[in-house]
Design a protein around this motif. Structure first.
Motif, PDB file in Angstrom:
ATOM      1  N   ILE A  28       0.829  -1.207   0.000  1.00  0.00           N
ATOM      2  CA  ILE A  28       0.000   0.000   0.000  1.00  0.00           C
ATOM      3  C   ILE A  28       0.862   1.255   0.000  1.00  0.00           C
ATOM      4  N   GLY A  29       2.059   1.153   0.581  1.00  0.00           N
ATOM      5  CA  GLY A  29       2.951   2.292   0.621  1.00  0.00           C
ATOM      6  C   GLY A  29       3.335   2.752   2.008  1.00  0.00           C
ATOM      7  N   HIS A  30       2.855   2.068   3.036  1.00  0.00           N
ATOM      8  CA  HIS A  30       3.255   2.414   4.394  1.00  0.00           C
ATOM      9  C   HIS A  30       4.691   1.939   4.648  1.00  0.00           C
ATOM     10  N   GLU A  31       5.388   2.619   5.528  1.00  0.00           N
ATOM     11  CA  GLU A  31       6.745   2.216   5.900  1.00  0.00           C
ATOM     12  C   GLU A  31       6.651   1.199   7.040  1.00  0.00           C
ATOM     13  N   VAL A  32       7.128  -0.008   6.779  1.00  0.00           N
ATOM     14  CA  VAL A  32       6.934  -1.118   7.713  1.00  0.00           C
ATOM     15  C   VAL A  32       8.266  -1.593   8.277  1.00  0.00           C
ATOM     16  N   THR A  33       8.290  -1.745   9.590  1.00  0.00           N
ATOM     17  CA  THR A  33       9.434  -2.355  10.271  1.00  0.00           C
ATOM     18  C   THR A  33       8.933  -3.579  11.024  1.00  0.00           C
ATOM     19  N   VAL A  34       9.600  -4.700  10.808  1.00  0.00           N
ATOM     20  CA  VAL A  34       9.250  -5.946  11.492  1.00  0.00           C
ATOM     21  C   VAL A  34      10.273  -6.195  12.589  1.00  0.00           C
ATOM     22  N   PHE A  35       9.783  -6.377  13.809  1.00  0.00           N
ATOM     23  CA  PHE A  35      10.644  -6.637  14.962  1.00  0.00           C
ATOM     24  C   PHE A  35      10.592  -8.125  15.296  1.00  0.00           C
ATOM     25  N   GLU A  36      11.732  -8.770  15.278  1.00  0.00           N
ATOM     26  CA  GLU A  36      11.831 -10.205  15.553  1.00  0.00           C
ATOM     27  C   GLU A  36      12.838 -10.415  16.676  1.00  0.00           C
ATOM     28  N   ARG A  37      12.410 -11.097  17.747  1.00  0.00           N
ATOM     29  CA  ARG A  37      13.303 -11.252  18.897  1.00  0.00           C
ATOM     30  C   ARG A  37      14.405 -12.272  18.654  1.00  0.00           C
ATOM     31  N   SER A  38      14.219 -13.165  17.679  1.00  0.00           N
ATOM     32  CA  SER A  38      15.260 -14.129  17.352  1.00  0.00           C
ATOM     33  C   SER A  38      16.323 -13.482  16.467  1.00  0.00           C
ATOM     34  N   ASP A  39      17.334 -14.255  16.113  1.00  0.00           N
ATOM     35  CA  ASP A  39      18.434 -13.695  15.316  1.00  0.00           C
ATOM     36  C   ASP A  39      18.181 -13.765  13.816  1.00  0.00           C
ATOM     37  N   ARG A  40      17.069 -14.412  13.410  1.00  0.00           N
ATOM     38  CA  ARG A  40      16.722 -14.484  11.989  1.00  0.00           C
ATOM     39  C   ARG A  40      15.218 -14.336  11.853  1.00  0.00           C
ATOM     40  N   PRO A  41      14.749 -13.674  10.798  1.00  0.00           N
ATOM     41  CA  PRO A  41      13.307 -13.581  10.573  1.00  0.00           C
ATOM     42  C   PRO A  41      12.730 -14.917  10.118  1.00  0.00           C
ATOM     43  N   GLY A  42      11.427 -15.044  10.270  1.00  0.00           N
ATOM     44  CA  GLY A  42      10.740 -16.238   9.787  1.00  0.00           C
ATOM     45  C   GLY A  42       9.896 -16.948  10.826  1.00  0.00           C
ATOM     46  N   GLY A  43      10.159 -16.690  12.105  1.00  0.00           N
ATOM     47  CA  GLY A  43       9.365 -17.341  13.147  1.00  0.00           C
ATOM     48  C   GLY A  43       9.447 -18.855  13.052  1.00  0.00           C
ATOM     49  N   LEU A  44       8.296 -19.512  13.143  1.00  0.00           N
ATOM     50  CA  LEU A  44       8.268 -20.976  13.072  1.00  0.00           C
ATOM     51  C   LEU A  44       8.698 -21.496  11.712  1.00  0.00           C
ATOM     52  N   LEU A  45       8.555 -20.673  10.679  1.00  0.00           N
ATOM     53  CA  LEU A  45       9.027 -21.083   9.350  1.00  0.00           C
ATOM     54  C   LEU A  45      10.526 -21.340   9.370  1.00  0.00           C
ATOM     55  N   MET A  46      11.237 -20.555  10.174  1.00  0.00           N
ATOM     56  CA  MET A  46      12.691 -20.687  10.247  1.00  0.00           C
ATOM     57  C   MET A  46      13.123 -21.714  11.274  1.00  0.00           C
ATOM     58  N   TYR A  47      12.575 -21.639  12.491  1.00  0.00           N
ATOM     59  CA  TYR A  47      13.101 -22.451  13.581  1.00  0.00           C
ATOM     60  C   TYR A  47      12.159 -23.564  14.067  1.00  0.00           C
ATOM     61  N   GLY A  48      10.878 -23.501  13.730  1.00  0.00           N
ATOM     62  CA  GLY A  48       9.948 -24.505  14.249  1.00  0.00           C
ATOM     63  C   GLY A  48       9.662 -25.639  13.293  1.00  0.00           C
ATOM     64  N   ILE A  49       9.630 -25.350  11.997  1.00  0.00           N
ATOM     65  CA  ILE A  49       9.345 -26.374  10.990  1.00  0.00           C
ATOM     66  C   ILE A  49      10.659 -26.978  10.510  1.00  0.00           C
ATOM     67  N   PRO A  50      10.788 -28.304  10.519  1.00  0.00           N
ATOM     68  CA  PRO A  50      12.057 -28.922  10.106  1.00  0.00           C
ATOM     69  C   PRO A  50      12.372 -28.663   8.639  1.00  0.00           C
ATOM     70  N   SER A  51      13.653 -28.742   8.316  1.00  0.00           N
ATOM     71  CA  SER A  51      14.098 -28.518   6.938  1.00  0.00           C
ATOM     72  C   SER A  51      13.550 -29.566   5.979  1.00  0.00           C
ATOM     73  N   MET A  52      13.149 -30.712   6.481  1.00  0.00           N
ATOM     74  CA  MET A  52      12.576 -31.743   5.606  1.00  0.00           C
ATOM     75  C   MET A  52      11.295 -31.260   4.944  1.00  0.00           C
ATOM     76  N   LYS A  53      10.645 -30.290   5.586  1.00  0.00           N
ATOM     77  CA  LYS A  53       9.423 -29.720   5.023  1.00  0.00           C
ATOM     78  C   LYS A  53       9.712 -28.418   4.274  1.00  0.00           C
ATOM     79  N   ILE A  54      10.450 -27.526   4.919  1.00  0.00           N
ATOM     80  CA  ILE A  54      10.819 -26.256   4.292  1.00  0.00           C
ATOM     81  C   ILE A  54      12.305 -25.998   4.539  1.00  0.00           C
ATOM     82  N   GLU A  55      13.102 -26.095   3.482  1.00  0.00           N
ATOM     83  CA  GLU A  55      14.517 -25.777   3.622  1.00  0.00           C
ATOM     84  C   GLU A  55      14.671 -24.276   3.875  1.00  0.00           C
ATOM     85  N   LYS A  56      15.639 -23.908   4.679  1.00  0.00           N
ATOM     86  CA  LYS A  56      15.694 -22.536   5.194  1.00  0.00           C
ATOM     87  C   LYS A  56      16.134 -21.505   4.158  1.00  0.00           C
ATOM     88  N   ASP A  57      16.769 -21.951   3.076  1.00  0.00           N
ATOM     89  CA  ASP A  57      17.073 -20.988   2.025  1.00  0.00           C
ATOM     90  C   ASP A  57      15.808 -20.522   1.316  1.00  0.00           C
TER      91      ASP A  57
END
Length: 486
Positions: free
Chosen positions: A174-203
């Protein structure tokens, strides 16, 4: 639509899977995408049904029926059948911000409500969706598209799981300026750290994050709101704040011996495994299944992922306890179409257990009664009874256990950030103030979406929540801007 009588004359085929004996020795994705010819053939099975229940996206009997993000499934199926792949991608991207995630990790409630499934096998919707998005990336159709103008409004999104990412993506478009705050060291939430790579590889996750960054979204990692990031600072510097923190507070068990070493929440175990693969961080003993007898308490998808992870770590044995009975082979009278079919299946982790360990690891109607430890305070045994029978001596059983993983679900959002924002939650840990229209809490300019608002659910519900919350925030900002100009 498709091929006349295709749903009857063409056999349903999903994307192939790598052989269990091969894939357990690595952490790569276990599914192999459909080839172009096969995808077109499967798309031909999509019938010209009067009402496409596959895309209705609703809840029936507490289960998801159809696609919550209302994917235009018959449309892109027909386009694939006619070889119009670019047009198919355009229709898919119209409703789904992240098809590369849903086509890998969604349980496909769309297929459970497919009209063809009423008389035959449902269309292989999930497999076709993956074929479309894979083709789109290969052909270079997925490119950054920054907004042509900026509104001058600033929005903070707390949490970078699928709800937070979808919300940020929509607001940025839409054009708003968005900042996402993530307490972990990488974005993605469960996509990054909760779901195993066998389902979703992290790249795959990183690729989408980079696209969002190129479109103008800012990501601040190691940003723990309420600790390293001030709540008051967010309120002062942003026109709206959306809480998309997920429902990460795990459900505990109150069982004698729970404080023994070797007993951990499932998500902590999966996170440690993903961090080991990403960074080579040494696994703590409580997160390493190598050579151990593993017990997984809980019969859901998270428990299954624990089974698959334990096998890859080289466990000696693995058993998964479920409190319910074995599901029927076919739909029962109280589970009619178009509800999601509650039927027995042998999913990826169970295929692997049968191949490597010689049996399906699932045990039914099991209630854990007691943990027993050794002289060093480490778990070595479980005592169980049966949910089906009275808990007497005849139903009790002893199980060897060197590692126990608790996967019995979640109790909603973690407490502190909501306390800091002075936002109330219900007994299930869900934000009770943000309804499904305004998504705004009792605090002016503070919104909530995703699992934090809805409760732990599917990735497609999280994306839908993020999209709708973004629309609500945009409406709020537009009204706020109008008031300033009056």
């Amino acid at each position: 639509m498709g091929q006349l009588m295709g749903f009857l004359n063409i056999e349903k085929k999903n994307q192939k899977e790598r052989k269990p004996a091969e894939r357990v020795h690595d952490w790569g994705e276990y599914k192999i995408p459909l080839a172009e010819k096969a995808a077109k053939k499967q798309a031909a099975r999509c019938m010209d049904c009067g009402i496409p229940y596959c895309q209705i996206g609703t809840t029936i009997n507490r289960g998801t029926t159809g696609c919550p993000i209302h994917n235009l499934i018959p449309e892109w199926n027909d386009l694939v059948y006619h070889g119009l792949w670019k047009e198919a991608y355009d229709r898919l991207a119209k409703t789904n911000n992240f098809p590369e995630f849903t086509s890998k990790a969604c349980p496909a409630p769309c297929e459970g409500s497919c009209t063809a499934g009423f008389v035959s096998d449902p269309v292989s919707i999930k497999s076709i969706e993956r074929a479309i998005i894979d083709r789109a990336f290969e052909e270079g159709w997925v490119v950054p598209k920054p907004p042509k103008r900026r509104t001058g409004k600033k929005v903070a999104v707390i949490g970078s799981g699928p709800a937070g990412l979808a919300c940020a993506d929509q607001l940025n478009k839409i054009g708003h300026e968005v900042t996402v705050f993530e307490r972990s060291d990488r974005p993605g939430g469960l996509l990054m750290y909760g779901i195993p790579s066998m389902k979703i590889e992290k790249d795959v996750v990183d690729r989408r994050i980079h696209l969002l960054e190129e479109e103008g979204i800012l990501f601040q990692t190691n940003a723990d709101v309420g600790n390293t990031v001030s709540v008051e600072l967010l309120k002062e510097n942003y026109d709206a704040v959306i809480l998309c923190t997920g429902a990460g507070k795990h459900r505990e068990v109150s069982i004698e011996g729970r404080d023994l070493k070797g007993i951990s929440p499932a998500m902590q175990y999966l996170t440690a495994s993903n961090r080991y693969l990403l960074y080579g961080e040494a696994l703590k003993p409580d997160f390493d299944a190598n050579g151990k007898n593993v017990i997984v308490i809980g019969g859901g998808d998270t428990g299954e992922d624990c089974v698959a992870t334990a096998i890859r770590q080289g466990c000696k044995s693995v058993v998964q306890f479920g409190k319910h009975g074995k599901l029927p082979a076919q739909r029962t009278a109280n589970n009619p179409w178009p509800e999601h079919p509650n039927v027995f299946s042998v999913d990826y982790a169970y295929e692997e257990a049968e191949e490597v360990l010689g049996k399906d690891p699932r045990e039914y109607y099991v209630e854990t009664q007691k943990f027993i430890g050794d002289s060093d305070g480490h778990v070595q045994e479980l005592i169980t009874g049966s949910f089906k029978k009275d808990l007497d001596e005849a139903t009790k059983k002893s199980w060897k256990a060197d590692l126990v993983l608790i996967a019995i679900g979640f109790q909603g959002a973690e407490d502190k950030v909501f306390e800091d924002f002075k936002i109330a939650k219900d007994a299930s840990g869900r934000v009770i103030e943000a309804d499904s229209r305004s998504y705004q809490t009792s605090q002016e300019g503070i919104f909530a979406a995703g699992d934090a608002r809805r409760g732990a659910s599917l990735i497609v519900w999280a994306i839908e929540e993020g999209r709708k919350a973004a629309a609500a925030v945009d409406l709020y900002l537009d009204k706020k801007l109008s008031l300033l100009h009056e």
